[in-house]
Design an enzyme around this catalytic site. Sequence first.
Site, PDB file in Angstrom:
ATOM      1  CG  ASP A   1      65.649  54.182 -28.701  1.00  0.00           C
ATOM      2  OD1 ASP A   1      64.440  53.878 -28.742  1.00  0.00           O
ATOM      3  OD2 ASP A   1      66.059  55.299 -28.321  1.00  0.00           O
TER       4      ASP A   1
ATOM      5  CG  ASP B   1      70.347  49.790 -42.913  1.00  0.00           C
ATOM      6  OD1 ASP B   1      69.148  50.073 -42.797  1.00  0.00           O
ATOM      7  OD2 ASP B   1      70.793  48.620 -42.878  1.00  0.00           O
TER       8      ASP B   1
END
Length: 254
Positions: A115, A97
């Site tokens: 992104d 994460d």
Amino acid sequence: RMIIDGNLQFSSLDEYRYHEVLVHPVMSLVPGEKHVLILGGGDGLALREVLKYPEVKSVRLVDIDKEIVSICKENVVMQKLNQNSLSSPKLEIVIDDAYKFLERDDRFYNVVIIDLPDPNNYSLSKLYSQEFYRLLSHRLSADGIIITQSTSPFLSNDAFSCIHQTLKSIFEYVVPLNTYVPTFGLWGFNMASARKIDPGEIQLNVPTRYLDEDVVPTLFIFSPDTKIKEVEINRIHSPVLQMYYWNNWKKWRG
């Protein structure tokens, strides 16, 4: 086309427009050796553009989806599209994460490319929060610049404005960009840094399919119906971005 959880991620027909705008302005504006952090981008397409620069010394790509990274590294269709970027010796892949990764990371980067998917749920909204950008600012070198995809300034103007204003609460200089990607429509990005960002200094010294010296100045032109609004800042304990995003998209989905 790649579709994840019912959401279109890209089309091979026009993904280069999105990825060239995401990568080349920021890469051009950071001189000398480059140490790059990509958050998301497990398809290897932004990485493909980054690796066009010989002055790139290292790239860390952090993506939570191990399966997508594996598919895009091993599938022959994706290998052709991303030019085997995920097998580059300059690359370190971290499956994690992005928020948790930044909490413990101790490296500095002079280019950060974000992104990530649109902030359509709380977990993703957290990755566009003031707290997340503060963590990121501690990992950015003095001359460094970040760029983040920021959803559509036309289809979701409140959300786009919120990302911009949240970045401004942490970084002294924030510059918005936008371009047309046929698959997605008008799409937005934001560059941010502690030092001045001058779009006039962008020079393209690598091969591109979409960007050239005539197109680059148009990235910084916003029409009256896409200009940035005064909206609330997105925080972890006040995730207004998610609300802005869904309220905007309701208009288009009926």
